[in-house]
Design an enzyme around this catalytic site. Structure first.
Site, PDB file in Angstrom:
ATOM      1  N   GLY A  18       0.837  -1.209   0.000  1.00  0.00           N
ATOM      2  CA  GLY A  18       0.000   0.000   0.000  1.00  0.00           C
ATOM      3  C   GLY A  18       0.864   1.249   0.000  1.00  0.00           C
ATOM      4  O   GLY A  18       1.966   1.245   0.544  1.00  0.00           O
ATOM      5  N   ASP A 148       0.997   1.299   8.568  1.00  0.00           N
ATOM      6  CA  ASP A 148       0.559   0.438   9.679  1.00  0.00           C
ATOM      7  C   ASP A 148       1.563   0.422  10.839  1.00  0.00           C
ATOM      8  O   ASP A 148       1.221  -0.009  11.946  1.00  0.00           O
ATOM      9  CB  ASP A 148       0.335  -0.992   9.182  1.00  0.00           C
ATOM     10  CG  ASP A 148      -0.847  -1.089   8.235  1.00  0.00           C
ATOM     11  OD1 ASP A 148      -1.618  -0.115   8.156  1.00  0.00           O
ATOM     12  OD2 ASP A 148      -0.991  -2.120   7.567  1.00  0.00           O
ATOM     13  N   GLY A 193      -5.244  -0.382   9.506  1.00  0.00           N
ATOM     14  CA  GLY A 193      -4.350  -1.152  10.369  1.00  0.00           C
ATOM     15  C   GLY A 193      -4.988  -2.502  10.617  1.00  0.00           C
ATOM     16  O   GLY A 193      -5.819  -2.645  11.497  1.00  0.00           O
ATOM     17  N   LEU A 301      -8.198   8.098   2.428  1.00  0.00           N
ATOM     18  CA  LEU A 301      -7.878   9.503   2.727  1.00  0.00           C
ATOM     19  C   LEU A 301      -6.682   9.625   3.670  1.00  0.00           C
ATOM     20  O   LEU A 301      -5.900  10.570   3.574  1.00  0.00           O
ATOM     21  CB  LEU A 301      -9.093  10.193   3.359  1.00  0.00           C
ATOM     22  CG  LEU A 301     -10.333  10.284   2.470  1.00  0.00           C
ATOM     23  CD1 LEU A 301     -11.516  10.797   3.273  1.00  0.00           C
ATOM     24  CD2 LEU A 301     -10.064  11.195   1.282  1.00  0.00           C
TER      25      LEU A 301
HETATM   26  O1  F6P Z   1      -0.651  -0.626   3.569  1.00  0.00           O
HETATM   27  C1  F6P Z   1      -1.297  -1.231   4.642  1.00  0.00           C
HETATM   28  C2  F6P Z   1      -2.752  -1.039   4.542  1.00  0.00           C
HETATM   29  O2  F6P Z   1      -2.925   0.324   4.447  1.00  0.00           O
HETATM   30  C3  F6P Z   1      -3.641  -1.610   5.638  1.00  0.00           C
HETATM   31  O3  F6P Z   1      -3.780  -0.820   6.756  1.00  0.00           O
HETATM   32  C4  F6P Z   1      -4.950  -1.803   4.911  1.00  0.00           C
HETATM   33  O4  F6P Z   1      -5.732  -2.773   5.506  1.00  0.00           O
HETATM   34  C5  F6P Z   1      -4.473  -2.252   3.585  1.00  0.00           C
HETATM   35  O5  F6P Z   1      -3.235  -1.626   3.361  1.00  0.00           O
HETATM   36  C6  F6P Z   1      -5.389  -1.940   2.448  1.00  0.00           C
HETATM   37  O6  F6P Z   1      -4.812  -2.417   1.305  1.00  0.00           O
HETATM   38  P1  F6P Z   1      -5.338  -2.216  -0.183  1.00  0.00           P
HETATM   39  O7  F6P Z   1      -4.827  -0.904  -0.649  1.00  0.00           O
HETATM   40  O8  F6P Z   1      -4.713  -3.344  -0.913  1.00  0.00           O
HETATM   41  O9  F6P Z   1      -6.826  -2.272  -0.118  1.00  0.00           O
END
Ligand code: F6P
Length: 413
Positions: A18, A148, A193, A301
């Protein structure tokens, strides 16, 4: 640098997982330092992380305008493109690794920097292990990133502080908004998180300014719906208002996520996409208390709010990329850059190296002793830990009243 440490060849930087407000600041730290090195012959950006290596999609960073590259310091999301790609254990299936080696040989890649979180450090570690096993000399480095804040060993992770600052700021703003009418209200704010509650805990920083959440729920402890309803009722009856910060990853004692909306299945690592928790809890509160309630999911956001980034975070992110290149040039390999911090007299951050082997796949959670006994808030230890990280205000480059993000030409090699 001693002669035996000199290694001449190309470098690849890839981004994975992410995005964040400052992942590009780390990448810029790598790219700038590598472009300035006399030993690094070419600097390539892998398009969409390791997928870009496998697909031979490498962008020549020397073709970019230096002023645009500098704007990466304030440009959110992953400018090179990211991926969530789970690579096999090299000992079980070496197909991808053979391909990576083929590409590394094609471009004489001797330096590999991977900018990401837990899963990305695992990828980086496996690549390092494979290259060593076949005797290909390449210095492999993890450059940390994750909002996270759950990477093992390091005091904190680049990206966390900026998301934390955005969350605390948003909670302050929402707190003011939620008190305008003479009628009561419950507001539930959902933060990211999946398994670690650092981001949600950051909502507590707003409390230092008198606009904090009344209740905070983290995934480090089991969630009990009856306790949640009881807590909200108590606060609401006292104040006629209640602000709740809750982690998307809160779960019942049997491990099931409270969030029902696993909207689009799982990602490449088998992680469920969470979300929808604020709406679900808002429905429960409405049913149980019958009062006005709003569920707010901060969702994306909070992840790329570069307008509200922490200057400390940007500086540390840039320096972690720079340190990775400098350490690799000095002969180190198989490491991730991390932070060791001293908060006894102000705040000082030192850059240290951790073995990738140790970092890969371990999640660092909020210490249980930083969670209050009723499991509905955090202690002052958390505030002492987090407060210095969000400091430092920015002058963000603007154009026509909007942020001016970097525009890369993306010239493929
Ligand atoms: O990068 C970590 C995170 O932001 C987590 O907190 C969240 O659950 C996840 O990525 C969401 O991931 P994606 O962008 O793949 O939906």
């Amino acid at each position: 640098m001693t002669n035996e440490n000199i290694l001449i060849g190309s470098a690849i930087i890839g981004q994975s997982g992410g995005p964040s407000s400052v992942i590009n600041a780390s990448a810029y730290g790598v790219i700038k330092t590598a472009l300035e090195s006399e030993y690094i012959t070419n600097v390539y950006g892998a398009n969409h992380g390791i997928k870009g290596v496998l697909d031979d999609r490498l962008m020549d960073m020397s073709k970019e305008d230096p002023a645009e590259l500098e704007l990466l310091l304030h440009t959110p999301s992953s400018a090179l493109g990211s991926c969530r790609y789970k690579i096999a254990e090299p000992e079980k299936d070496d197909t991808d690794f053979k391909r990576i080696l083929e590409i590394f040989k094609k471009y004489n890649v001797r330096y590999f920097f991977y900018n990401g979180g837990n899963d990305s450090m695992d990828t980086c570690n496996k690549i390092n292990r494979y290259l060593k096993s076949v005797g290909y000399e390449c210095r492999v480095f993890g450059v940390p990133k994750t909002i996270d804040n759950d990477l093992f060993g390091t005091d904190h992770c680049p990206g966390f502080a900026s998301a934390a600052k955005y969350i605390a700021t948003s909670v302050m703003e929402v707190s003011r908004d939620s008190q305008v009418y003479n009628t009561g209200m419950v507001t539930i704010i959902e933060c990211m998180g999946r398994h670690a509650g650092w981001l949600t805990a950051a909502a507590a920083l707003a409390g230092e300014k008198g606009d904090g959440p009344d209740l905070i729920y983290l995934p480090e402890v089991d969630f009990v719906m009856e306790d949640f309803v009881r807590d909200v009722k108590r606060v609401y009856n006292e104040k006629h208002n209640c602000i709740v910060a809750v982690s998307e990853g809160v779960h019942y004692a049997d491990g099931r996520f409270v969030s029902e909306a696993k909207t689009s299945g799982t990602d490449g690592f088998g992680h469920a996409q969470l979300g929808g928790l604020a709406a679900r809890l808002a429905a429960v509160v409405k049913e149980e208390l019958g009062v006005k309630v709003r569920g707010i999911e901060l969702s994306l956001l909070q992840r790329c709010a570069a307008h509200c980034a922490s200057a400390t975070d940007i500086e540390e992110s840039f320096n972690s990329g720079k340190t990775a290149v400098e350490s690799a040039l000095a002969g180190e390999s198989g490491k991730m850059v991390g932070f060791r911090c001293d908060r006894t007299d102000g705040y000082r951050c030192e850059y240290v190296l951790f073995d990738l082997e140790k970092v890969a796949n371990f999640e660092q959670k909020v210490p249980l002793e930083w969670i209050t006994e009723d499991h509905a808030h955090v202690t002052d230890d958390f505030i002492r830990y987090c407060a210095p990280l969000i400091r430092g205000d920015l002058v963000v480059p603007m154009e026509d009243g909007l942020p001016r993000f970097a525009k890369l030409k993306k010239v493929f090699a």
